[in-house]
Design an enzyme around this catalytic site. Structure first.
Site, PDB file in Angstrom:
ATOM      1  N   GLU A 125       5.905 -45.498  10.895  1.00 50.45           N
ATOM      2  CA  GLU A 125       5.533 -44.093  10.686  1.00 50.45           C
ATOM      3  C   GLU A 125       6.178 -43.540   9.424  1.00 50.45           C
ATOM      4  O   GLU A 125       5.543 -42.827   8.639  1.00 50.45           O
ATOM      5  CB  GLU A 125       5.920 -43.274  11.914  1.00 50.45           C
ATOM      6  CG  GLU A 125       5.077 -43.651  13.126  1.00 50.45           C
ATOM      7  CD  GLU A 125       5.661 -43.147  14.426  1.00 50.45           C
ATOM      8  OE1 GLU A 125       4.943 -42.484  15.165  1.00 50.45           O
ATOM      9  OE2 GLU A 125       6.845 -43.407  14.694  1.00 50.45           O
TER      10      GLU A 125
ATOM     11  N   SER B 126      13.575 -43.396  22.742  1.00 50.82           N
ATOM     12  CA  SER B 126      13.514 -41.937  22.844  1.00 50.82           C
ATOM     13  C   SER B 126      14.802 -41.446  23.488  1.00 50.82           C
ATOM     14  O   SER B 126      15.392 -42.137  24.317  1.00 50.82           O
ATOM     15  CB  SER B 126      12.304 -41.553  23.700  1.00 50.82           C
ATOM     16  OG  SER B 126      12.533 -40.324  24.355  1.00 50.82           O
TER      17      SER B 126
ATOM     18  N   HIS C 259     -15.566 -46.249  11.851  1.00 53.41           N
ATOM     19  CA  HIS C 259     -15.422 -44.956  12.540  1.00 53.41           C
ATOM     20  C   HIS C 259     -14.371 -45.048  13.649  1.00 53.41           C
ATOM     21  O   HIS C 259     -14.403 -44.272  14.597  1.00 53.41           O
ATOM     22  CB  HIS C 259     -16.737 -44.469  13.149  1.00 53.41           C
ATOM     23  CG  HIS C 259     -17.907 -44.559  12.219  1.00 53.41           C
ATOM     24  ND1 HIS C 259     -18.323 -43.502  11.449  1.00 53.41           N
ATOM     25  CD2 HIS C 259     -18.721 -45.603  11.904  1.00 53.41           C
ATOM     26  CE1 HIS C 259     -19.366 -43.878  10.718  1.00 53.41           C
ATOM     27  NE2 HIS C 259     -19.619 -45.159  10.975  1.00 53.41           N
TER      28      HIS C 259
END
Ligand code: ARG
Length: 433
Positions: free
Chosen positions: A295, A282, A160
């Protein structure tokens, strides 16, 4: 557009450029990926025609020479497959005729573009599935290699996504290794399943020539024939779907692995460090270092899943060749290009990441040993339900020793104390190409 191979003298309006572009679509681009397989199958077909005396030795030799030249010119970029041709199959015939004259027009005896494309696609899928199997065994090999030195590093185990029990890098690594061993096996079994030659079934009805189908299939390394000409066409799309489902199993596991990396590299988890080359910065936040590679790896399954859906949707068709079948090529080729590229990147990633041992150790807290304590009590004869309640009430100190013992004592087969890497390694060895 060059003369269309199917154009009959003095017949009909020529198809407009817009309609031709629509019919050929991106097909000509995709045929670039199939052309070498098409040439290989064309050469085998020539040998078959020579065997039944449709071609003289001389004609066959000159056609084979022509095919070889097409192959080297295509690879060198001096023969280009572009919108001048309807498809890769007609381009081969056009080039042969340009080079050799009328004998070029003999190559299509006893074949149709329908079996020509079907055989090229089977050769393509066989090749890509072998590459996929190789990627899977490489991935599993890298993971098992790391287990040799990293097996006992403690790692929090989660269910979980909540801390559950002490686990280990070894259990995590072998877990992903076993997944890719399964995938390699699936690729191997699927290769075997589609390893059948449709060449010689022509347009879907056979031909009035005694084509040496077995010998031609043998030359192409197929282990059997697709016997029935109708099925040779009806299987199109069906086998592509199966090939995609193997790829899909791989990218599904890739997605889960990428997810783990994505979590483990956060400041909150901090268990893994990726090599700089897998990260980007970034444009506005100078402090950022983002794991973009994992990703985008995670996103690849979406491409494969989309391809499966697109391909399946095309297959609502009656028996025999339908031009709709051309629409099965884009999702197949797109998905394999992307999927194989991603798996190669994954192999680099798996060779390069490092564990942050202190953070891994520190993330294991005393209550995570409760399950071990409950089992310890149950081992002495206490009914498990009572032991469970007792262990819930006792939270003990968990030192480094406690964690190590917890892992070491997890001796059920496959557990942290008994990973059985030998069993996995043996399966892996059987699957190495
Ligand atoms: N591009 C076509 C395909 O993929 C090749 C076969 C064309 N056959 C035909 N009868 N028009 O299906």
């Amino acid at each position: 557009m060059k003369d269309l191979i199917w154009k009959k003298e003095g017949k009909g309006e020529s198809t407009s450029a817009a309609i031709m572009a629509f019919l050929a679509g991106e097909d000509i681009e995709l045929d670039k990926e199939l052309l070498l397989f098409d040439i290989q199958a064309s050469a085998a077909h020539v040998n078959g025609l020579r065997q039944i005396n449709i071609l003289s030795d001389e004609e066959a030799t000159s056609l084979l020479g022509g095919l070889e030249r097409i192959e080297s010119d295509f690879c060198a970029g001096t023969k280009v497959l572009d919108s001048r041709y309807e498809d890769g199959h007609s381009a081969i015939e056009s080039w042969l005729t340009e080079m050799l004259g009328d004998v070029g027009g003999k190559i299509h005896t006893g074949r149709s573009r329908n079996d020509q494309v079907a055989v090229a696609l089977r050769l393509y899928m066989r090749d890509r599935l072998r590459k996929l199997q190789q990627c899977c065994t490489d991935i599993a090999t890298l993971l098992l290699e790391r287990v040799k030195t990293e097996a006992d590093l403690p790692l929090s185990g989660y269910t979980h996504l909540q801390a559950a029990m002490p686990s280990s890098a070894g259990l995590w690594l072998t877990g992903h290794a076993e997944a890719f061993i399964d995938n390699a096996e699936l690729a191997m079994l699927t290769t075997k399943w589609l390893d059948a030659s449709p060449l010689g079934t022509a347009s879907g009805f056979g031909v009035n020539l005694d084509l040496p189908r077995y010998e031609v299939a043998n030359e192409l390394g197929f282990s059997r024939l697709v016997v029935n000409p109708q099925y040779a066409q009806n299987a199109r799309g069906k086998i592509e779907l199966q090939a995609l489902s193997v790829l899909s199993a791989c990218t599904l596991d890739l997605r889960r692995l990428a997810w783990d990396f994505s979590l483990f590299t956060t400041r909150e988890f901090g268990f893994v460090k990726l090599p700089e080359q897998f990260c980007t910065g970034s444009s506005i936040m100078p402090n950022k270092n983002n794991p973009d590679t994992v990703e985008l790896l995670r996103a690849v399954h979406a491409v494969v899943q989309g391809a499966q859906t697109e391909l399946a949707a095309v297959l609502s068709l009656p028996s025999g060749y339908q031009r709709d079948l051309q629409a099965t090529k884009p999702p197949l080729i797109r998905a394999f290009d992307k999927g194989l590229q991603a798996l190669l990147v994954l192999t680099e990633l798996l060779g390069g990441f490092s564990w942050c041992k202190e953070r891994m150790q520190a993330s294991i807290t005393p209550e995570m040993l409760a399950t071990d304590r409950a089992q310890d009590l149950a081992r002495t004869g206490v009914p498990f339900r009572k032991a469970y309640k007792k262990a819930a009430a006792q939270v003990q100190e968990t030192g480094v020793d406690g964690i190590a013992a917890s892992l070491e004592n997890r001796v059920s087969v496959g557990g942290c104390g008994r990973l059985e890497t030998g069993m996995l390694q043996a399966r892996l060895n059987d699957l190495k190409n």
